[in-house]
Design a protein around this motif. Structure first.
Motif, short mmCIF file in Angstrom:
data_model
loop_
_atom_site.label_atom_id
_atom_site.label_comp_id
_atom_site.label_asym_id
_atom_site.label_seq_id
_atom_site.Cartn_x
_atom_site.Cartn_y
_atom_site.Cartn_z
N ASP A 18 0.86 -1.19 0.00
CA ASP A 18 0.00 0.00 0.00
C ASP A 18 0.90 1.23 0.00
OD1 ASP A 18 -1.72 2.10 0.53
OD2 ASP A 18 -2.61 1.22 2.33
N THR A 19 0.94 1.95 -1.11
CA THR A 19 1.83 3.11 -1.20
C THR A 19 1.41 4.26 -0.31
OG1 THR A 19 0.63 4.04 -3.09
CG2 THR A 19 2.43 2.50 -3.58
N SER A 20 0.17 4.23 0.17
CA SER A 20 -0.27 5.30 1.09
C SER A 20 0.11 5.00 2.53
CB SER A 20 -1.79 5.50 0.98
OG SER A 20 -2.50 4.40 1.51
N ALA A 21 0.70 3.82 2.78
CA ALA A 21 1.06 3.44 4.15
C ALA A 21 2.37 4.11 4.55
CB ALA A 21 1.17 1.93 4.27
N ASP A 22 2.35 5.40 4.51
CA ASP A 22 3.51 6.24 4.83
C ASP A 22 3.12 7.05 6.07
OD1 ASP A 22 5.36 8.28 5.05
OD2 ASP A 22 5.17 8.98 2.99
N PRO A 23 3.76 6.82 7.21
CA PRO A 23 3.34 7.51 8.43
C PRO A 23 3.27 9.03 8.28
CG PRO A 23 4.89 5.78 8.96
CD PRO A 23 4.85 5.86 7.45
N ALA A 24 4.25 9.62 7.60
CA ALA A 24 4.24 11.08 7.45
C ALA A 24 3.04 11.53 6.63
CB ALA A 24 5.54 11.55 6.79
N LEU A 25 2.68 10.76 5.62
CA LEU A 25 1.52 11.09 4.80
C LEU A 25 0.23 10.95 5.61
CD1 LEU A 25 0.32 11.67 1.91
CD2 LEU A 25 0.09 9.18 1.72
N LEU A 26 0.05 9.81 6.28
CA LEU A 26 -1.18 9.55 7.00
C LEU A 26 -1.38 10.55 8.15
CD1 LEU A 26 -1.01 5.64 7.10
CD2 LEU A 26 -2.40 7.08 5.60
N GLU A 27 -0.31 10.88 8.84
CA GLU A 27 -0.40 11.87 9.91
C GLU A 27 -0.76 13.24 9.35
OE1 GLU A 27 3.47 11.43 11.58
OE2 GLU A 27 3.06 9.37 12.26
N GLY A 28 -0.19 13.57 8.20
CA GLY A 28 -0.50 14.85 7.56
C GLY A 28 -1.93 14.94 7.08
N ILE A 29 -2.46 13.83 6.58
CA ILE A 29 -3.86 13.82 6.12
C ILE A 29 -4.79 14.19 7.26
CG2 ILE A 29 -5.71 12.27 5.35
CD1 ILE A 29 -3.48 10.75 3.76
N GLU A 30 -4.58 13.59 8.42
CA GLU A 30 -5.42 13.89 9.58
C GLU A 30 -5.21 15.33 10.04
OE1 GLU A 30 -7.73 12.14 10.82
OE2 GLU A 30 -7.35 10.06 10.24
#
Length: 542
Positions: A18-30
């Motif tokens: 899953d290319t979206s499983a990037d902690p920096a990305l997921l934290e930024g989305i929230e």
């Protein structure tokens, strides 16, 4: 099979992740208000990691588009032929709203969600160009409300409808832009293309454009010299009623990378165009479009950096040398952690800019001011760091990294484009200086953001103080533009990491990028940093 052909110690393919499983990305989305969109973002990320989608990207790049100027009977057709994989990529991007769909969605965070999907859908950079331009055309087109009313619903619709037809008969539209000319490049005021007004309110456009990407788009924004000065026009490929607009394709560019995208030279042979904005205000009209495509340059660079990092870390977790896995070798850990810090800083800055963009679109003047300066500086810096990071990641694979069978070679060739597109280094750096000089509120907004992290790390506090001092020295400021804009970008990244990233990441960034306890290559971070939690964040999501 002969024992000489046994395959051992080779790394398994990185697929099914899953290319979206990037902690920096997921934290930024929230953090930036798009948590409601996580299901679709994760869907895009899982799709990007499938063997099918990855093959689409490889095929679209390895079998580049082909220019067809005439049909078999000698009639001029000016078409570009693509392999089916390209259309599958486009269909997927459009159906998930990665093109212009956020402009039809009033929910806060819609543009952040789109940025995250663009980041996650990283299987091919070339088709991202028309996706990006379609997104960027909408705010510029709104300078002509009548044209916006006609075409915006089709530009924002989640339907990919390829083919040359009257645009108002199609289910969805793709848009491009055609600005630069051979004598001017970034100096668009030197353009010689002319636009002559007609009795019906249209203009006849004549001229040669040096770079027009995605020439099979349904319409283009272009700049031309009208009686009132340099102006912006919308030119459809096919006119109302179905007649082809006389836009001639001269050749496709043979590029270093970005092979799946048909960049072309074109001629307008008395082509029909409609004015967007006022005569003589072409640059002003197009500025909002440039802001959007510059943001996409940052997103594309951050995505490419993350992809290169994940490939390198995946290789190191499976490849053994000198008695143990590469990931357990101290020097390789230094290299990978250094790459991870760089990648995380880029992604965190990208998500903050996506949030600023979202709020600016909804009328927040302060966020618009922050975007004005921070985006120009980040575009300059992050897009320059991308190719350097990809080179080091490629080296982590050794000889395999240099082979086209392995995806890092393609990533490495793609990333330099993003530093060139929408203003190469000098243009971006000078634009940041213009923001400081002409829009002082952008500098105020930047330092208001920077001050949120003061008091947490002395190295950061010192960097902010040094930057403020640099900005008071106006002698030779244009000569020092790159140095100054790099400082702005690094301070922006550091402040965001201090506030939002794990302590280990922020500490490593401040020690190296601010305190300069660092060499001139990746993998030169000092002893004493906590690398384990940094490396944990490089795991691909399965």
């Amino acid at each position: 099979m002969s024992s000489t052909h046994e395959v051992t110690n080779q790394v398994p393919p990185l697929v099914g992740h899953d290319t979206s499983a990037d902690p920096a990305l997921l934290e930024g989305i929230e953090r930036e208000g798009a948590g409601w969109a996580l299901p679709e973002i994760r869907e895009v990320g899982r799709l990007a990691g499938t063997p099918e989608a990855m093959d689409w990207g490889r095929l679209a790049e390895r079998v580049p588009p082909r220019l067809l100027t005439h049909d078999r009977y000698g009639r001029r057709i000016d078409e570009v032929e693509y392999v089916p994989a390209y259309h599958q990529l486009m269909e997927t991007a459009v159906s998930h709203g990665i093109h212009a769909a956020p402009w039809a969605d009033d929910r806060p965070g819609a543009h952040v969600a789109r940025a995250a999907k663009f980041y996650a859908w990283n299987v091919d950079a070339g088709h991202g160009c028309p996706i990006s331009m379609t997104y960027a055309v909408v705010p510029a087109l709104r300078a002509n409300p009548e044209l916006a009313a006609r075409f915006e619903p089709l530009l924002t619709n989640r339907a990919y409808d390829f083919g040359l037809r009257d645009p108002e008969t199609k289910r969805g539209l793709i848009a491009g832009m055609s600005m630069t000319e051979k004598q001017g490049g970034s100096d668009v005021r030197a353009n010689t293309t002319t636009a002559t007004p007609q009795a019906d309110g249209s203009y006849r456009v004549v001229g040669h454009k040096w770079f027009t990407s995605a020439p099979m788009s349904d319409m283009f924004l272009t700049l031309a010299q009208a009686p009132g000065g340099l102006s912006c026009f919308l030119l459809p490929r096919v006119l109302p009623g179905g007649e082809a607009n006389p836009i001639r394709f001269m050749r496709l560019k043979d590029k270093l990378g970005n092979k799946s995208n048909a960049s072309s030279e074109i001629e307008y042979d008395n082509a029909v165009g409609w004015l967007v904005g006022e005569e003589g205000k072409g640059v002003k009209t197009i500025v909002e479009m440039v802001n959007m495509t510059r943001l996409d340059c940052v997103i594309g660079s951050a995505s490419g950096m993350r992809t290169a990092l994940v490939y390198a870390a995946h290789h190191a977790r499976h490849r053994a040398a000198f008695g143990k896995l590469l990931i357990d070798q101290p020097l390789m850990r230094n290299v990978l952690a250094d790459l991870a810090v760089e990648s995380e800083a880029a992604t965190t800055a990208m998500m903050r800019l996506a949030g600023a963009n979202d709020r600016a679109v909804h009328g927040d003047a302060g966020e618009g001011a922050l975007r004005r300066l921070a985006l120009a500086a980040t575009k300059y810096y992050v897009c320059k760091r991308g190719p350097v990071l990809a080179n080091e990641a490629l080296e982590c694979l050794g000889g395999n990294g240099y082979i086209e069978d392995f995806d890092l070679a393609r990533i490495y060739r793609e990333l330099p484009l993003l530093s060139i597109w929408e203003g190469s280094g000098n243009v971006a750096a000078l634009d940041a200086l213009r923001a400081i000089g002409r829009e002082p509120e952008s500098l105020d907004a930047f330092f208001a953001e920077a001050e949120l992290a003061l008091g947490s790390d002395q190295r950061y506090d010192d960097a902010v103080t040094s930057l403020k001092k640099e900005l008071t020295q106006f002698d030779d400021i244009e000569l020092r533009a790159r140095r100054l804009v790099e400082q702005i970008a690094v301070v922006f990244q550091a402040g965001l990491l201090i506030r939002n990233a794990p302590t280990a990441v922020a500490d490593a960034f401040c020690a190296t990028r601010l305190a300069r306890d660092w060499g001139s290559a990746f993998g030169t971070m000092p002893a004493g940093l906590d690398l384990a939690p940094i490396l944990e964040r490089t795991e691909p999501g399965f």
